[in-house]
Design a protein around this motif. Structure first.
Motif, PDB file in Angstrom:
ATOM      1  N   TRP A 101       0.806  -1.217   0.000  1.00  0.00           N
ATOM      2  CA  TRP A 101       0.000   0.000   0.000  1.00  0.00           C
ATOM      3  C   TRP A 101       0.843   1.272   0.000  1.00  0.00           C
ATOM      4  O   TRP A 101       0.305   2.362   0.137  1.00  0.00           O
ATOM      5  CB  TRP A 101      -0.924   0.016   1.222  1.00  0.00           C
ATOM      6  CG  TRP A 101      -1.798  -1.186   1.300  1.00  0.00           C
ATOM      7  CD1 TRP A 101      -1.696  -2.223   2.170  1.00  0.00           C
ATOM      8  CD2 TRP A 101      -2.915  -1.497   0.441  1.00  0.00           C
ATOM      9  NE1 TRP A 101      -2.663  -3.156   1.922  1.00  0.00           N
ATOM     10  CE2 TRP A 101      -3.431  -2.740   0.869  1.00  0.00           C
ATOM     11  CE3 TRP A 101      -3.513  -0.843  -0.639  1.00  0.00           C
ATOM     12  CZ2 TRP A 101      -4.526  -3.346   0.255  1.00  0.00           C
ATOM     13  CZ3 TRP A 101      -4.606  -1.458  -1.252  1.00  0.00           C
ATOM     14  CH2 TRP A 101      -5.099  -2.677  -0.801  1.00  0.00           C
ATOM     15  N   ARG A 102       2.148   1.149  -0.166  1.00  0.00           N
ATOM     16  CA  ARG A 102       3.025   2.312  -0.077  1.00  0.00           C
ATOM     17  C   ARG A 102       3.439   2.812  -1.450  1.00  0.00           C
ATOM     18  O   ARG A 102       3.543   2.045  -2.418  1.00  0.00           O
ATOM     19  CB  ARG A 102       4.261   1.983   0.752  1.00  0.00           C
ATOM     20  CG  ARG A 102       3.964   1.625   2.211  1.00  0.00           C
ATOM     21  CD  ARG A 102       3.393   2.820   2.953  1.00  0.00           C
ATOM     22  NE  ARG A 102       3.084   2.504   4.343  1.00  0.00           N
ATOM     23  CZ  ARG A 102       1.890   2.218   4.807  1.00  0.00           C
ATOM     24  NH1 ARG A 102       0.855   2.188   3.974  1.00  0.00           N
ATOM     25  NH2 ARG A 102       1.704   1.957   6.088  1.00  0.00           N
ATOM     26  N   THR A 103       3.696   4.113  -1.529  1.00  0.00           N
ATOM     27  CA  THR A 103       4.168   4.742  -2.759  1.00  0.00           C
ATOM     28  C   THR A 103       5.674   4.524  -2.897  1.00  0.00           C
ATOM     29  O   THR A 103       6.351   4.182  -1.911  1.00  0.00           O
ATOM     30  CB  THR A 103       3.888   6.244  -2.729  1.00  0.00           C
ATOM     31  OG1 THR A 103       4.651   6.835  -1.657  1.00  0.00           O
ATOM     32  CG2 THR A 103       2.401   6.528  -2.510  1.00  0.00           C
ATOM     33  N   PRO A 104       6.234   4.723  -4.091  1.00  0.00           N
ATOM     34  CA  PRO A 104       7.685   4.566  -4.247  1.00  0.00           C
ATOM     35  C   PRO A 104       8.513   5.381  -3.245  1.00  0.00           C
ATOM     36  O   PRO A 104       9.443   4.827  -2.648  1.00  0.00           O
ATOM     37  CB  PRO A 104       7.926   4.999  -5.697  1.00  0.00           C
ATOM     38  CG  PRO A 104       6.664   4.601  -6.396  1.00  0.00           C
ATOM     39  CD  PRO A 104       5.564   4.899  -5.408  1.00  0.00           C
ATOM     40  N   PRO A 105       8.206   6.678  -2.999  1.00  0.00           N
ATOM     41  CA  PRO A 105       8.999   7.405  -1.994  1.00  0.00           C
ATOM     42  C   PRO A 105       8.895   6.795  -0.600  1.00  0.00           C
ATOM     43  O   PRO A 105       9.892   6.746   0.144  1.00  0.00           O
ATOM     44  CB  PRO A 105       8.401   8.814  -2.034  1.00  0.00           C
ATOM     45  CG  PRO A 105       7.811   8.947  -3.393  1.00  0.00           C
ATOM     46  CD  PRO A 105       7.272   7.586  -3.702  1.00  0.00           C
ATOM     47  N   PHE A 129      17.060  -8.151   1.029  1.00  0.00           N
ATOM     48  CA  PHE A 129      15.837  -7.536   1.561  1.00  0.00           C
ATOM     49  C   PHE A 129      14.681  -8.522   1.486  1.00  0.00           C
ATOM     50  O   PHE A 129      14.542  -9.261   0.511  1.00  0.00           O
ATOM     51  CB  PHE A 129      15.495  -6.286   0.741  1.00  0.00           C
ATOM     52  CG  PHE A 129      14.086  -5.791   0.915  1.00  0.00           C
ATOM     53  CD1 PHE A 129      13.683  -5.196   2.103  1.00  0.00           C
ATOM     54  CD2 PHE A 129      13.163  -5.918  -0.120  1.00  0.00           C
ATOM     55  CE1 PHE A 129      12.373  -4.753   2.267  1.00  0.00           C
ATOM     56  CE2 PHE A 129      11.858  -5.474   0.032  1.00  0.00           C
ATOM     57  CZ  PHE A 129      11.468  -4.886   1.232  1.00  0.00           C
ATOM     58  N   ARG A 130      13.878  -8.547   2.537  1.00  0.00           N
ATOM     59  CA  ARG A 130      12.625  -9.314   2.498  1.00  0.00           C
ATOM     60  C   ARG A 130      11.479  -8.384   2.873  1.00  0.00           C
ATOM     61  O   ARG A 130      11.489  -7.780   3.955  1.00  0.00           O
ATOM     62  CB  ARG A 130      12.670 -10.503   3.459  1.00  0.00           C
ATOM     63  CG  ARG A 130      11.314 -11.254   3.554  1.00  0.00           C
ATOM     64  CD  ARG A 130      11.424 -12.485   4.428  1.00  0.00           C
ATOM     65  NE  ARG A 130      12.113 -13.560   3.708  1.00  0.00           N
ATOM     66  CZ  ARG A 130      12.759 -14.553   4.322  1.00  0.00           C
ATOM     67  NH1 ARG A 130      12.833 -14.595   5.641  1.00  0.00           N
ATOM     68  NH2 ARG A 130      13.336 -15.497   3.600  1.00  0.00           N
ATOM     69  N   PRO A 131      10.471  -8.245   2.034  1.00  0.00           N
ATOM     70  CA  PRO A 131       9.345  -7.364   2.346  1.00  0.00           C
ATOM     71  C   PRO A 131       8.499  -7.938   3.476  1.00  0.00           C
ATOM     72  O   PRO A 131       8.290  -9.162   3.538  1.00  0.00           O
ATOM     73  CB  PRO A 131       8.553  -7.307   1.036  1.00  0.00           C
ATOM     74  CG  PRO A 131       8.945  -8.542   0.296  1.00  0.00           C
ATOM     75  CD  PRO A 131      10.348  -8.858   0.692  1.00  0.00           C
ATOM     76  N   TRP A 139       6.614  -1.594  -7.280  1.00  0.00           N
ATOM     77  CA  TRP A 139       7.795  -0.779  -7.000  1.00  0.00           C
ATOM     78  C   TRP A 139       8.711  -1.352  -5.929  1.00  0.00           C
ATOM     79  O   TRP A 139       9.817  -0.866  -5.755  1.00  0.00           O
ATOM     80  CB  TRP A 139       7.349   0.628  -6.577  1.00  0.00           C
ATOM     81  CG  TRP A 139       6.405   1.236  -7.556  1.00  0.00           C
ATOM     82  CD1 TRP A 139       6.715   1.721  -8.803  1.00  0.00           C
ATOM     83  CD2 TRP A 139       4.996   1.373  -7.420  1.00  0.00           C
ATOM     84  NE1 TRP A 139       5.573   2.155  -9.439  1.00  0.00           N
ATOM     85  CE2 TRP A 139       4.503   1.958  -8.617  1.00  0.00           C
ATOM     86  CE3 TRP A 139       4.088   1.070  -6.403  1.00  0.00           C
ATOM     87  CZ2 TRP A 139       3.160   2.236  -8.824  1.00  0.00           C
ATOM     88  CZ3 TRP A 139       2.739   1.337  -6.602  1.00  0.00           C
ATOM     89  CH2 TRP A 139       2.282   1.913  -7.794  1.00  0.00           C
ATOM     90  N   VAL A 140       8.284  -2.373  -5.208  1.00  0.00           N
ATOM     91  CA  VAL A 140       9.056  -2.850  -4.050  1.00  0.00           C
ATOM     92  C   VAL A 140      10.393  -3.461  -4.465  1.00  0.00           C
ATOM     93  O   VAL A 140      11.454  -3.076  -3.957  1.00  0.00           O
ATOM     94  CB  VAL A 140       8.229  -3.857  -3.231  1.00  0.00           C
ATOM     95  CG1 VAL A 140       9.102  -4.549  -2.185  1.00  0.00           C
ATOM     96  CG2 VAL A 140       7.062  -3.156  -2.547  1.00  0.00           C
TER      97      VAL A 140
END
Length: 256
Positions: A101-105, A129-131, A139-140
């Motif tokens: 649910w997050r934007t690229p920035p 990295f693990r989300p 974008w993640v």
């Protein structure tokens, strides 16, 4: 099926399935059936992580710790100890936010703040990295790549965050042993004409939790007990314990 429903189903698959690369390339298995990558999420955790470090030392089992940035800042000495003992410290975001649910920035901020906390404690910036919850959007993975990190998922997720006894978790982790046994049997018994050799194929990336993303000092003793049971048995099956960077050391085309 309506187009909108189909698109939603595809997006959901891409967001949550650990094998999906719809939103970018990920690592979710090792490059050999004899390699087991044990990973931990949601730490560092002063209540549990030190116990795990002693246990992993006993069986010479290097692991990968995907840490939350806000806990890393509070537990810098423990984070440094993880690295000093030969384990790999990796990024699990700054606050364990659902990045779908997050934007690229916002995604870049989550990743960068965690990297800063890890670098402050260990002197090195994470390469993996693990989300949180494995959730990705378009974008993640690219945001992680832009900061020099590759994204890691898993092949075995036994659910050790649930309030279940160690006996339940031990049973859920049995799949690792079963796959190792099947691989060894296939390699040993396959006809020479098949070209199959013992130890070929892919191995498991096991996702466990040494912390609770909601607060410090979460109780993960069931995880410790389950590993106390399985580590010697996995070792006796001939599995090699590896960190993620050693799990995917082959050229890019050889992992999925």
């Amino acid at each position: 099926m309506p187009v909108a429903v189909t698109a939603a189903a595809v997006a959901a698959y891409g967001a949550v399935n650990p094998r999906s690369e719809l939103f970018g390339p990920t690592v979710w298995r090792t490059n050999s059936s004899r390699k087991l990558a044990i990973t931990f999420d949601d730490g560092p955790n002063p209540k549990i992580t030190p116990e795990l470090l002693k246990l992993l030392d006993r069986y010479q089992a290097p692991a990968t710790f995907f840490v939350i940035g806000r806990f890393a800042r509070e537990c810098g000495a423990l984070l440094a100890e993880i690295a000093d003992r030969g384990h790999l410290v990796a990024n699990h975001s700054a606050t364990h936010s659902n990045l779908f649910w997050r934007t690229p920035p916002q995604i870049h901020e989550e990743l960068n703040r965690c990297n800063e906390a890890v670098s402050l404690a260990t002197g090195a910036s994470p390469k993996w990295f693990r989300p949180p919850w494995g959730m990705r959007n378009p974008w993640v993975v690219s945001a992680a790549a832009a900061t020099g990190m590759r994204t890691v998922m898993w092949s075995v997720l036994p659910g050790d965050w649930r309030a279940k006894p160690a006996t339940w978790l031990i049973k859920r982790m049995e799949i690792v042993a079963k796959r190792a046994q099947a691989s060894a049997a296939t390699g040993q018994n396959a006809p020479a004409s098949t070209g199959t050799r013992k130890g070929t194929g892919n191995g498991d990336v096991l996702c466990l939790h040494d912390g609770d993303h909601r607060f410090l000092n979460g109780d993960r003793h069931a995880t410790v007990e389950a590993l106390q049971y399985w580590l010697p048995r996995w070792r006796d099956l001939g599995l090699e314990f590896v960190t993620i960077d050693r799990a995917v050391s082959l050229p890019r085309d050889n992992y999925g």
